[in-house]
Enzyme design. Structure first.
Site, mmCIF file in Angstrom:
data_model
loop_
_atom_site.group_PDB
_atom_site.id
_atom_site.type_symbol
_atom_site.label_atom_id
_atom_site.label_comp_id
_atom_site.label_asym_id
_atom_site.label_seq_id
_atom_site.Cartn_x
_atom_site.Cartn_y
_atom_site.Cartn_z
ATOM 1 N N LYS A 111 0.813 -1.223 0.000
ATOM 2 C CA LYS A 111 0.000 0.000 0.000
ATOM 3 C C LYS A 111 0.844 1.269 0.000
ATOM 4 C CE LYS A 111 -4.093 -2.060 2.132
ATOM 5 N NZ LYS A 111 -5.057 -2.039 3.263
ATOM 6 N N LYS A 192 -6.835 -11.224 -5.741
ATOM 7 C CA LYS A 192 -8.007 -11.374 -4.895
ATOM 8 C C LYS A 192 -9.085 -10.358 -5.260
ATOM 9 C CE LYS A 192 -9.324 -11.434 0.011
ATOM 10 N NZ LYS A 192 -8.843 -11.237 1.399
ATOM 11 N N LYS A 195 -12.806 -4.965 -2.703
ATOM 12 C CA LYS A 195 -13.709 -3.826 -2.774
ATOM 13 C C LYS A 195 -12.966 -2.521 -3.016
ATOM 14 C CE LYS A 195 -14.097 -4.077 2.309
ATOM 15 N NZ LYS A 195 -13.121 -3.131 2.770
#
Length: 328
Positions: A111, A192, A195
């Site tokens: 991230k 994966k 969202k």
């Protein structure tokens, strides 16, 4: 009963991957375990959140927990920020963690990659996750593959505290379902379903209308060839769609292969879309009822009251062992 704790961030829309990989297992676990399920809103703010969206998504995630079958009479459902010991114990564990441990966290590296500056909360949030778990001395923690590293840190911090201040915390074990723990993206079978993916076509949101679901599945990436065969190494895209089909239609992978032998992807994807629509229809109906009545606020209040007694007791004992002067 053994105690289970898990949580989901209220950032973005919950997906079919969240449902199959996590929430369905929550529903099963409440039958045999003492269950605490959180909406982890304190974790969500490790990246900037628009205030109104954070409030809406927190309520939405909690309502989806109930709509999916979690029974507030058997499991405590609450917002993380409604139980203040989470943040306080999180700070205590931050002082026990080492920089090197946090720097090695794969999620932090992913991230923060390519960014000029990164919030400190993103760096230290694994210690808050440790506090979430250890605050209730959970025996089992349902985790996906991407969270196993954080659970290992939690185990290390529990053992470090116990060695330094005396045995207190249960060292938790991971609960990883053998099937369905990892549903992949519709546009890349090697990643994966998430969202947070900027491409809404990569995931099926639990609240997507039927026509949107049909369109997303019709456009889902498929492998070369036309055989519906489960082979994650050679055919990751179709294998992922088969996994979704298996969970939504309650069919084995072998049964799916046999049904679509020689038919190609067209009929398979059309039937898959209808299976997903049928699976989500009752959940969406129940969700609408919950939101219209406002009952979720009472559920969250009761859930926080249920767990607060344990949380405050654990925090007080931890502070006492560490040498804090406690109010009398």
């Amino acid at each position: 009963m053994p105690r289970v704790l898990s949580g989901i961030q209220p950032s973005g829309q919950l997906t079919l991957g969240n449902y199959i990989g996590a929430i369905q297992n929550f529903v099963k676990l409440q039958e045999t375990h003492e269950c605490f399920f959180m909406v982890v809103d304190l974790h969500a703010i490790t990246v900037p959140q628009e205030p109104a969206a954070l409030r809406e998504q927190t309520e939405s995630v909690a309502a989806l927990f109930i709509a999916a079958g979690i029974d507030p009479a058997r499991a405590s459902v609450f917002a993380q920020s409604h139980v203040s010991p989470h943040a306080e114990l999180g700070w205590l564990f931050t002082t026990l963690a080492y920089m090197g441990e946090l720097e090695r966290m794969t999620q932090f590296k992913d991230k923060s990659s390519g960014k000029d500056s990164v919030g400190a909360g993103l760096f230290v949030y694994p210690t808050l996750m440790a506090a979430d778990i250890l605050l209730y001395n959970a025996d089992l923690v349902p985790v996906g593959d991407d969270q196993k590293q954080h659970l290992e840190l939690t185990r290390d911090l529990a053992q470090r505290f116990n060695q330094r201040y005396g045995d207190m915390f249960t060292v938790p074990q991971p609960y990883i379902p053998k099937v369905g723990a990892r549903i992949m993206s519709l546009d890349d079978g090697t990643k994966k379903m998430s969202k947070s993916n900027p491409n809404p076509g990569s995931y099926i949101a639990l609240l997507d209308p039927p026509d949107v679901i049909r369109k997303k599945i019709s456009r889902a990436t498929t492998d070369s060839g036309r055989d519906v065969q489960f082979n994650p190494a050679e055919k990751p895209e179709v294998s992922n769609l088969m996994s979704i089909y298996s969970h939504c239609a309650d069919m084995t992978l072998d049964e799916i292969e046999a049904r679509y032998a020689g038919q190609g992807y067209g009929a398979f994807k059309k039937d898959l879309a209808e299976a997903v629509v049928a699976k989500l229809e009752p959940l969406q109906k129940r969700y609408a009822e919950i939101r219209s009545t406002g009952e979720i606020h009472d559920i969250l209040k009761q859930g926080a009251e249920n767990v607060s007694v344990i949380a405050h007791q654990t925090l007080r004992e931890a502070k006492e062992r560490m040498g804090f002067l406690l109010p009398r």
